[in-house]
Design an enzyme around this catalytic site. Structure first.
Site, mmCIF file in Angstrom:
data_model
loop_
_atom_site.group_PDB
_atom_site.id
_atom_site.type_symbol
_atom_site.label_atom_id
_atom_site.label_comp_id
_atom_site.label_asym_id
_atom_site.label_seq_id
_atom_site.Cartn_x
_atom_site.Cartn_y
_atom_site.Cartn_z
ATOM 1 N N GLY A 1 -28.816 -75.125 12.856
ATOM 2 C CA GLY A 1 -28.834 -76.358 12.071
ATOM 3 C C GLY A 1 -30.262 -76.745 11.741
ATOM 4 C CD GLU B 1 -28.183 -66.399 10.014
ATOM 5 O OE1 GLU B 1 -29.033 -66.010 9.218
ATOM 6 O OE2 GLU B 1 -28.392 -67.316 10.817
ATOM 7 N N GLY C 1 -32.783 -71.582 18.020
ATOM 8 C CA GLY C 1 -33.044 -72.845 17.317
ATOM 9 C C GLY C 1 -34.054 -73.734 18.011
ATOM 10 N NE ARG D 1 -32.350 -67.985 -3.544
ATOM 11 C CZ ARG D 1 -31.482 -67.493 -2.690
ATOM 12 N NH1 ARG D 1 -31.067 -66.263 -2.842
ATOM 13 N NH2 ARG D 1 -31.014 -68.212 -1.709
ATOM 14 C CB VAL E 1 -35.146 -66.671 19.720
ATOM 15 C CG1 VAL E 1 -34.116 -66.328 20.784
ATOM 16 C CG2 VAL E 1 -35.785 -65.420 19.158
ATOM 17 C CE LYS F 1 -30.575 -66.461 16.361
ATOM 18 N NZ LYS F 1 -29.369 -67.290 16.283
ATOM 19 C CE LYS G 1 -31.531 -65.340 12.252
ATOM 20 N NZ LYS G 1 -30.949 -66.658 12.208
ATOM 21 C CB VAL H 1 -34.482 -74.241 8.048
ATOM 22 C CG1 VAL H 1 -35.711 -74.286 8.947
ATOM 23 C CG2 VAL H 1 -33.261 -73.788 8.829
ATOM 24 C CG ASP I 1 -27.955 -64.767 14.337
ATOM 25 O OD1 ASP I 1 -28.826 -65.001 13.488
ATOM 26 O OD2 ASP I 1 -27.770 -65.474 15.338
HETATM 27 N N1 HSE Z 1 -26.502 -68.514 12.239
HETATM 28 C C1 HSE Z 1 -27.326 -68.831 13.357
HETATM 29 C C2 HSE Z 1 -26.441 -69.377 14.457
HETATM 30 C C3 HSE Z 1 -28.380 -69.839 12.952
HETATM 31 O O1 HSE Z 1 -25.263 -69.638 14.212
HETATM 32 O O2 HSE Z 1 -26.904 -69.525 15.565
HETATM 33 C C4 HSE Z 1 -29.543 -69.861 13.873
HETATM 34 O O3 HSE Z 1 -30.178 -68.631 13.961
#
Ligand code: HSE
Length: 440
Positions: free
Chosen positions: A304, A192, A136, A46, A134, A207, A107, A15, A203
Site C-alpha cells: 500500500g 502488483e 513495505g 507515463r 521488502v 524479496k 524488488k 506509491v 514477489d
Molecule cells: N504486491 C505486493 C504485496 C506489494 O502484496 O505485498 C508490496 O511489495
C-alpha cells in the site's frame, strides 16, 4: 536553514503519490530530524494528463526518467516505476553514474541486478537505498544491514506478500473464494500490476533473495529460490489446518543448512499459536534467527502507498543526513557466491491431503508406501463419505474420501517418492495436496 535535498521522483502510481503527500505533511519533522528539508522538485510518469490529487504544476515535468535522472536540478532519484528492465534500470544507472544517490522500491530490479547496481553505487561513493523493496513499511533492510551487524544469522522467514496474506485471511475468516479475495486486494492497491506475481510467489521470492543476501552476505540469486504460490490452496486445506492446530501462510524462508543456503517460498503450515500465525490481512512479518540471540520478529504493513512511502522517506532522510551504507551491508567484493541447497534435500514435516478410494486395503497401501520411505505420521484423519457415516458396510467401492496426514520430519525426496508410488497403486484420485510445515 541548510539547503534542501532535491528529489526527482520517477513514477506516480499509488506509491509515488504517497511519497509526495508524506514529504509534504512531514516537512517540519524531517527538518528537525535531518537538519534540512527534503523536497520533490521534479517528476516523471507515463501520463502527464492523468488526474492526480496534487498540483502537477508545482514540479518540473520530465517525459523521460533517464533525462530526469541526469538532470542537475535534482540531488537524488527516487525510482518507483517498477520492473526489472528499462526504463527503471537505465534511470538508476544514469543517476548513479552522475554521482547521485538513488532510493528505489523495485524488488524485481534489485533481485536481478542488485549486485551490479550496488557495485556502481560503491564506485561513485553514493547510497543505493531500498528499504521499500521488502515488506513495505517494516524496516527489515536496515535491521539486517545495520541493526544486527554483530549477528550470525541462521534463518530468516516471513510473510512478505500482503496480497497473499490478505487472500488467505479473507478466505479463512469470511469463507470467500480465492478469486473474490484477489479482486478485493487489487481494488485496495496491494497487488502488483500482474497479480500472478503475488499469488504464484514470485514477489515473495524476489524479496527473499534480497533478504538472504543481506543476512548471509551472498550474491543475490533469484533463480536459487524454490517457488510455489497459493493458487492451489482450498478452503478444505484451511479447515484441515485449523482442525490439526495449524494455519496456512505463504512464507519466504532462507535458512543455512549443511548443504548450503536453502531459499524457498511456498504455502506453509505454521503452528496456530505461533507469532507468525497471528499475522492477518495485508500485514507482513519477518522473523530473524541468529546464533545466541532469541528470535526477533518485526510485524507491520507490507503493502500500500502509505507503508511503502514511509520506507522511502526514511531512506531519503539517511541521504539528507549524508549517510552512505554499503547497499548489501558489506563491500560487493566481499559478497560470496551462493551455495544453493537442493530442494529435494529439504527436511521438515508435511501436510498431505489425498482423495483416497474408499475400499478395503487403501489405508494399508498408503501406510506401506510411507513406511518404505521411512515416513512417520504425527496424525492421520479420514473423512467419511457423505451419507456413509455409521453404515454397517464399508464405503461404496471406489468412492473418493479425503485422507489428511501430518508427517514427522522427513525429506522432500521421500515424500515425492511415497506419493508417486501411491498414485501408481491407483488408490487415490487426482493430485495429492502437499504443504510443508515450518517450525515457528
Ligand atoms: N504486491 C505486493 C504485496 C506489494 O502484496 O505485498 C508490496 O511489495
Amino acid at each position: 536553514m541548510a539547503e534542501p535535498l532535491k528529489v526527482g521522483l520517477a513514477g506516480l502510481g499509488t506509491v509515488g503519490s504517497a511519497v509526495i503527500r508524506l514529504l509534504d505533511q512531514g516537512r517540519d519533522k524531517l527538518v528537525a530530524r535531518c537538519g534540512r528539508p527534503i523536497e520533490v522538485v521534479a517528476l516523471t510518469a507515463r501520463s502527464r494528463t492523468k488526474k492526480r490529487d496534487f498540483e502537477l504544476k508545482k514540479f518540473r515535468w520530465f517525459d523521460n526518467p533517464v533525462t530526469l535522472a541526469r538532470d542537475p536540478s535534482i540531488d537524488v532519484l527516487v525510482e518507483v516505476i517498477g520492473g526489472e528492465g528499462d526504463p527503471a534500470k537505465r534511470a538508476i544507472e544514469t543517476a548513479l553514474n552522475a554521482g547521485k544517490p538513488v532510493v528505489t522500491a523495485n524488488k524485481a530490479l534489485l533481485a536481478r541486478h542488485g549486485q551490479k547496481l550496488a557495485a556502481l553505487a560503491e564506485r561513485h561513493g553514493v547510497a543505493l537505498n531500498f528499504e521499500a523493496a521488502v515488506a513495505g513499511g517494516i524496516p527489515i533492510v536496515k535491521t539486517l544491514r545495520e541493526g544486527l551487524n554483530g549477528a550470525a544469522f541462521t534463518r530468516i522467514y516471513g510473510i512478505l506478500n500482503g496480497t497473499c496474506n490478505y487472500i488467505l485471511t479473507r478466505m479463512e475468516q469470511d469463507r470467500l473464494a480465492f478469486d473474490d479475495c484477489l479482486k478485493e486486494a487489487q481494488r485496495l492497491g496491494y497487488a502488483e500490476a500482474d497479480p500472478t506475481f503475488d499469488v504464484e510467489g514470485h514477489d515473495t521470492a524476489q524479496k527473499l533473495a534480497i533478504l538472504a543476501s543481506l543476512a548471509f552476505g551472498t550474491k543475490i540469486d533469484p533463480d536459487a529460490v524454490y517457488v510455489e504460490g497459493i493458487s492451489s490452496i482450498t478452503l478444505a486445506d484451511l479447515d484441515a489446518a485449523a482442525e490439526l492446530g495449524y494455519r496456512v501462510k505463504l512464507l519466504g524462508v532462507a535458512v543455512k543448512t549443511q548443504a548450503g543456503i536453502e531459499q524457498r517460498v511456498h504455502p506453509t503450515m505454521v503452528p496456530k499459536d505461533s507469532a507468525i500465525a497471528q499475522v492477518m490481512g495485508v500485514t507482513n512479518a519477518v522473523t530473524v534467527d541468529a546464533e545466541g540471540l532469541a528470535p526477533i520478529t518485526l510485524v507491520g504493513p507490507g503493502a500500500g502507498g502509505a507503508a511503502t512511502a514511509s520506507a522511502i522517506v526514511a531512506d531519503l532522510a539517511d541521504i539528507a543526513r549524508g549517510v552512505v551504507t554499503p547497499p548489501f551491508g558489506r563491500p560487493t567484493a566481499r559478497m560470496t557466491a551462493i551455495r544453493k541447497a537442493p530442494m529435494q534435500h529439504h527436511e521438515g514435516g508435511y501436510y498431505i491431503r489425498l482423495l483416497a478410494r474408499d475400499r478395503p486395503g487403501t489405508a494399508a497401501t498408503i501406510a506401506r508406501r510411507l513406511a518404505q520411505q521411512k515416513i512417520s505420521l504425527e496424525s492421520i484423519v479420514q473423512r467419511h463419505a457423505a451419507g456413509s457415516r455409521g453404515a454397517a458396510q464399508p464405503g461404496r467401492s471406489g468412492e473418493a474420501v479425503p485422507v489428511i496426514m501430518i508427517t514427522y520430519a522427513t525429506s522432500e525426496d521421500a515424500v515425492h517418492k511415497a506419493l508417486a508410488a501411491v498414485r501408481r497403486d491407483r488408490v487415490v484420485s487426482g493430485r495429492p495436496q502437499v504443504i510443508r510445515l515450518e517450525r515457528a
